[in-house]
Design a protein around this motif. Structure first.
Motif, PDB file in Angstrom:
ATOM      1  N   UNK A  29       0.791  -1.222   0.000  1.00  0.00           N
ATOM      2  CA  UNK A  29       0.000   0.000   0.000  1.00  0.00           C
ATOM      3  C   UNK A  29       0.820   1.266   0.000  1.00  0.00           C
ATOM      4  N   UNK A  30       2.091   1.151   0.339  1.00  0.00           N
ATOM      5  CA  UNK A  30       2.970   2.318   0.379  1.00  0.00           C
ATOM      6  C   UNK A  30       3.451   2.675  -1.033  1.00  0.00           C
ATOM      7  N   UNK A  31       4.248   3.748  -1.115  1.00  0.00           N
ATOM      8  CA  UNK A  31       4.858   4.163  -2.372  1.00  0.00           C
ATOM      9  C   UNK A  31       6.373   4.102  -2.232  1.00  0.00           C
ATOM     10  N   UNK A  32       7.048   4.000  -3.373  1.00  0.00           N
ATOM     11  CA  UNK A  32       8.502   4.034  -3.387  1.00  0.00           C
ATOM     12  C   UNK A  32       8.936   4.970  -4.511  1.00  0.00           C
ATOM     13  N   UNK A  33      10.035   5.697  -4.266  1.00  0.00           N
ATOM     14  CA  UNK A  33      10.576   6.590  -5.278  1.00  0.00           C
ATOM     15  C   UNK A  33      12.051   6.271  -5.439  1.00  0.00           C
ATOM     16  N   UNK A  34      12.429   5.849  -6.627  1.00  0.00           N
ATOM     17  CA  UNK A  34      13.801   5.466  -6.936  1.00  0.00           C
ATOM     18  C   UNK A  34      14.415   6.542  -7.824  1.00  0.00           C
ATOM     19  N   UNK A  35      15.642   6.919  -7.510  1.00  0.00           N
ATOM     20  CA  UNK A  35      16.318   7.937  -8.309  1.00  0.00           C
ATOM     21  C   UNK A  35      17.418   7.323  -9.163  1.00  0.00           C
ATOM     22  N   UNK A  36      17.789   8.048 -10.197  1.00  0.00           N
ATOM     23  CA  UNK A  36      18.753   7.567 -11.178  1.00  0.00           C
ATOM     24  C   UNK A  36      19.517   8.783 -11.701  1.00  0.00           C
ATOM     25  N   UNK A  37      20.786   8.893 -11.338  1.00  0.00           N
ATOM     26  CA  UNK A  37      21.585  10.053 -11.714  1.00  0.00           C
ATOM     27  C   UNK A  37      22.500   9.695 -12.878  1.00  0.00           C
ATOM     28  N   UNK A  38      22.418  10.486 -13.930  1.00  0.00           N
ATOM     29  CA  UNK A  38      23.197  10.237 -15.141  1.00  0.00           C
ATOM     30  C   UNK A  38      24.389  11.184 -15.215  1.00  0.00           C
ATOM     31  N   UNK A  39      25.466  10.710 -15.817  1.00  0.00           N
ATOM     32  CA  UNK A  39      26.631  11.554 -16.041  1.00  0.00           C
ATOM     33  C   UNK A  39      27.411  11.040 -17.242  1.00  0.00           C
ATOM     34  N   UNK A  40      28.266  11.912 -17.775  1.00  0.00           N
ATOM     35  CA  UNK A  40      29.132  11.496 -18.872  1.00  0.00           C
ATOM     36  C   UNK A  40      28.533  11.670 -20.251  1.00  0.00           C
TER      37      UNK A  40
END
Lengths: 107, 119
Positions: B15-26
């Motif tokens: 029932x909860x939420x999740x937030x995943x991050x993704x940092x790009x470089x190069x």
């Protein structure tokens, strides 16, 4: 939505054998298909794109063919390091559906 | 060199939420799609959706379109994937992966983020 169906779901072959994996799209996707290899515990790795273009650094024993709805990935001479699961992916536009995968093992 | 680095593992209740991050470089962040792909334990790859950082336009898989939101922050070259109303079958490794703007092929993958949904 486009469905991608791979066959077989698994295979076992000897070192040096020629191995072919099929992928069928539920509607035509021209040559907009990619193949990926995923070894156990690793992220997927691009092998082939636009159905037959070999990604840089990928051994030449891998090749791809097909257009429209029917595609094939061929390993010309199976090597021990090719043990992995192989996936095709629709690249003709969203949804970019993956096939169910083909697990390749050494006999 | 191109890098795609994801946030760490998460444990959530149903029932909860999740937030995943993704940092790009190069590379030029706004010139390439960022896809999200998940893989449940012992299962195959499932394409979840994509965002084009230049415009923020998105496309989602029909199966989860009512529960997923993908956003981007161009100032930090970061994309986010939020999945709500989590269920046990959302337990999976979630990958962000850079997609070519012409062919959609995926050449670079993040390391994966394990999301576990358990009561």
């Amino acid at each position: 939505d486009i469905q991608m169906t791979q066959s077989p779901s698994s295979l076992s072959a000897s070192v040096g054998d020629r191995v072919t994996i099929s992928c069928r799209a539920s509607q035509g996707i021209r040559n907009h298909l990619a193949w990926y290899q995923q070894k156990p515990g690793k992220v997927p790795n691009l092998l082939i794109y636009t159905a037959s273009t070999l990604q840089s650094g990928v051994p030449s024993r891998f090749s791809g063919s097909g257009s429209g709805t029917d595609f094939t990935l061929t390993i010309s001479s199976l090597q021990p390091e090719d043990v992995a699961t192989y996936y095709c992916q629709n690249n003709n536009g969203a949804p970019l559906t993956f096939g169910g995968g083909t697990k390749v093992e050494i006999k | 060199q191109v890098q795609v680095v994801q946030s760490g593992a998460e444990v959530k209740k149903p029932g909860a939420s999740v937030k995943v991050s993704c940092k790009a470089s190069g590379y030029t962040f706004t010139n390439y799609y960022m896809h999200w792909v998940r893989q449940a334990p012992g299962q195959g790859l499932e394409w979840m959706g994509t965002i084009y950082p230049s415009t923020g336009s998105t496309a989602y898989a029909q199966k989860i379109q009512d529960r997923v939101t993908m956003t981007r922050d161009t100032s930090t070259s970061t994309v986010y994937m939020e999945l709500s109303s989590l269920r046990s079958d959302d337990t999976a490794v979630y990958y962000c992966a850079r997609g070519d703007s012409g062919t959609y092929r995926i050449e670079y993958w993040g390391q994966g983020t394990l999301v576990t949904v358990s009561s």
